[in-house]
Motif scaffolding. Structure first.
Motif, mmCIF file in Angstrom:
data_model
loop_
_atom_site.group_PDB
_atom_site.id
_atom_site.type_symbol
_atom_site.label_atom_id
_atom_site.label_comp_id
_atom_site.label_asym_id
_atom_site.label_seq_id
_atom_site.Cartn_x
_atom_site.Cartn_y
_atom_site.Cartn_z
ATOM 1 N N TYR A 69 0.816 -1.213 0.000
ATOM 2 C CA TYR A 69 0.000 0.000 0.000
ATOM 3 C C TYR A 69 0.851 1.266 0.000
ATOM 4 O O TYR A 69 0.392 2.307 -0.443
ATOM 5 N N GLN A 70 2.073 1.193 0.486
ATOM 6 C CA GLN A 70 2.977 2.343 0.423
ATOM 7 C C GLN A 70 3.529 2.538 -0.984
ATOM 8 O O GLN A 70 3.852 3.644 -1.368
ATOM 9 N N LYS A 71 3.637 1.469 -1.741
ATOM 10 C CA LYS A 71 4.255 1.519 -3.064
ATOM 11 C C LYS A 71 3.258 1.783 -4.197
ATOM 12 O O LYS A 71 3.652 1.899 -5.346
ATOM 13 N N ILE A 72 1.992 1.886 -3.860
ATOM 14 C CA ILE A 72 0.949 2.101 -4.872
ATOM 15 C C ILE A 72 1.153 3.442 -5.563
ATOM 16 O O ILE A 72 1.581 4.417 -4.950
ATOM 17 N N ASP A 73 0.805 3.497 -6.825
ATOM 18 C CA ASP A 73 0.781 4.759 -7.568
ATOM 19 C C ASP A 73 -0.511 5.474 -7.176
ATOM 20 O O ASP A 73 -1.555 5.285 -7.801
ATOM 21 N N TRP A 74 -0.443 6.303 -6.150
ATOM 22 C CA TRP A 74 -1.635 6.944 -5.614
ATOM 23 C C TRP A 74 -2.222 7.979 -6.561
ATOM 24 O O TRP A 74 -3.420 8.254 -6.507
ATOM 25 N N LEU A 75 -1.428 8.557 -7.452
ATOM 26 C CA LEU A 75 -2.001 9.455 -8.465
ATOM 27 C C LEU A 75 -2.931 8.679 -9.394
ATOM 28 O O LEU A 75 -4.028 9.136 -9.719
ATOM 29 N N TYR A 76 -2.490 7.512 -9.810
ATOM 30 C CA TYR A 76 -3.327 6.661 -10.656
ATOM 31 C C TYR A 76 -4.579 6.216 -9.897
ATOM 32 O O TYR A 76 -5.685 6.220 -10.441
ATOM 33 N N ILE B 158 -1.835 15.032 0.297
ATOM 34 C CA ILE B 158 -2.582 16.279 0.129
ATOM 35 C C ILE B 158 -2.125 17.005 -1.125
ATOM 36 O O ILE B 158 -2.951 17.536 -1.872
ATOM 37 N N SER B 159 -0.806 16.989 -1.394
ATOM 38 C CA SER B 159 -0.294 17.658 -2.600
ATOM 39 C C SER B 159 -0.795 16.983 -3.877
ATOM 40 O O SER B 159 -0.872 17.615 -4.925
ATOM 41 N N MET B 160 -1.172 15.713 -3.793
ATOM 42 C CA MET B 160 -1.730 15.000 -4.944
ATOM 43 C C MET B 160 -3.224 15.256 -5.102
ATOM 44 O O MET B 160 -3.840 14.774 -6.048
ATOM 45 N N GLY B 161 -3.806 15.979 -4.162
ATOM 46 C CA GLY B 161 -5.224 16.302 -4.273
ATOM 47 C C GLY B 161 -6.151 15.448 -3.432
ATOM 48 O O GLY B 161 -7.367 15.522 -3.581
ATOM 49 N N TYR B 162 -5.591 14.655 -2.540
ATOM 50 C CA TYR B 162 -6.417 13.835 -1.661
ATOM 51 C C TYR B 162 -6.890 14.634 -0.456
ATOM 52 O O TYR B 162 -6.193 15.515 0.025
ATOM 53 N N ASP B 163 -8.079 14.301 0.035
ATOM 54 C CA ASP B 163 -8.501 14.695 1.359
ATOM 55 C C ASP B 163 -7.998 13.572 2.250
ATOM 56 O O ASP B 163 -8.581 12.472 2.259
ATOM 57 N N PRO C 28 -11.649 11.580 -3.701
ATOM 58 C CA PRO C 28 -10.306 11.248 -3.212
ATOM 59 C C PRO C 28 -10.146 11.380 -1.691
ATOM 60 O O PRO C 28 -9.357 12.174 -1.193
ATOM 61 N N TYR C 29 -10.891 10.595 -0.952
ATOM 62 C CA TYR C 29 -10.775 10.599 0.505
ATOM 63 C C TYR C 29 -9.971 9.382 0.949
ATOM 64 O O TYR C 29 -10.257 8.263 0.524
ATOM 65 N N ILE C 30 -8.998 9.619 1.836
ATOM 66 C CA ILE C 30 -8.247 8.513 2.431
ATOM 67 C C ILE C 30 -8.247 8.693 3.941
ATOM 68 O O ILE C 30 -7.872 9.748 4.448
ATOM 69 N N PHE C 31 -8.670 7.647 4.630
ATOM 70 C CA PHE C 31 -8.589 7.586 6.074
ATOM 71 C C PHE C 31 -7.518 6.539 6.381
ATOM 72 O O PHE C 31 -7.736 5.348 6.177
ATOM 73 N N ASP C 32 -6.380 7.005 6.825
ATOM 74 C CA ASP C 32 -5.218 6.142 7.032
ATOM 75 C C ASP C 32 -5.153 5.738 8.497
ATOM 76 O O ASP C 32 -4.656 6.466 9.345
ATOM 77 N N GLY C 33 -5.657 4.567 8.785
ATOM 78 C CA GLY C 33 -5.716 4.066 10.149
ATOM 79 C C GLY C 33 -4.380 3.654 10.717
ATOM 80 O O GLY C 33 -4.300 3.303 11.897
ATOM 81 N N ARG C 34 -3.344 3.701 9.924
ATOM 82 C CA ARG C 34 -1.998 3.343 10.396
ATOM 83 C C ARG C 34 -1.005 4.492 10.235
ATOM 84 O O ARG C 34 0.149 4.362 10.604
ATOM 85 N N ASN C 35 -1.440 5.608 9.680
ATOM 86 C CA ASN C 35 -0.545 6.739 9.396
ATOM 87 C C ASN C 35 0.687 6.282 8.624
ATOM 88 O O ASN C 35 1.812 6.689 8.913
ATOM 89 N N MET C 36 0.473 5.441 7.644
ATOM 90 C CA MET C 36 1.594 4.869 6.905
ATOM 91 C C MET C 36 1.967 5.676 5.667
ATOM 92 O O MET C 36 3.042 5.504 5.120
ATOM 93 N N LEU C 37 1.074 6.552 5.225
ATOM 94 C CA LEU C 37 1.352 7.365 4.044
ATOM 95 C C LEU C 37 1.800 8.752 4.477
ATOM 96 O O LEU C 37 1.468 9.212 5.574
ATOM 97 N N ASP C 38 2.516 9.422 3.617
ATOM 98 C CA ASP C 38 2.996 10.770 3.896
ATOM 99 C C ASP C 38 1.853 11.758 3.671
ATOM 100 O O ASP C 38 1.411 11.961 2.529
ATOM 101 N N ALA C 39 1.380 12.362 4.736
ATOM 102 C CA ALA C 39 0.208 13.244 4.671
ATOM 103 C C ALA C 39 0.425 14.399 3.700
ATOM 104 O O ALA C 39 -0.447 14.691 2.873
ATOM 105 N N LYS C 40 1.563 15.061 3.781
ATOM 106 C CA LYS C 40 1.823 16.210 2.898
ATOM 107 C C LYS C 40 1.816 15.787 1.432
ATOM 108 O O LYS C 40 1.290 16.494 0.581
#
Length: 87
Positions: free
Chosen positions: A45-52, A75-80, A60-72
């Motif tokens: 899940y960390q290696k996914i192409d999140w733009l795609y 957000i810069s990719m346009g996710y809430d 584009p809502y993501i609730f990250d229950g593990r705080n494993m993704l880089d929030a900044k």
């Protein structure tokens, strides 16, 4: 409709219904969804192409229950993005 993906865990057959689907890939799981909830820290899940992935989603809502993704970055990719878990 809830779609789930886990590279190892399998949903018991008696739980599969029109409301719950186990997907074979993360891409299949995010098709036309309104939100993604991350509950595990699989490196996949960390290696996914999140733009795609964002292109596949309705919203584009993501609730990250593990705080494993880089929030900044998310957000810069346009996710809430909401980091709601502990690491």
């Amino acid at each position: 409709m809830v779609r789930v993906h886990d590279p190892l865990a399998k949903v018991p057959a008696y739980l599969i219904s029109q409301r719950l689907t186990q997907c074979h890939s993360p891409e299949q799981a995010v098709q036309k969804v309104d939100a993604v909830i991350i509950c595990t820290e699989w490196p996949l899940y960390q290696k996914i192409d999140w733009l795609y992935m964002k292109e596949l989603m309705n919203k584009p809502y993501i609730f990250d229950g593990r705080n494993m993704l880089d929030a900044k970055q998310m957000i810069s990719m346009g996710y809430d993005y909401y980091g709601v878990g502990n690491r």
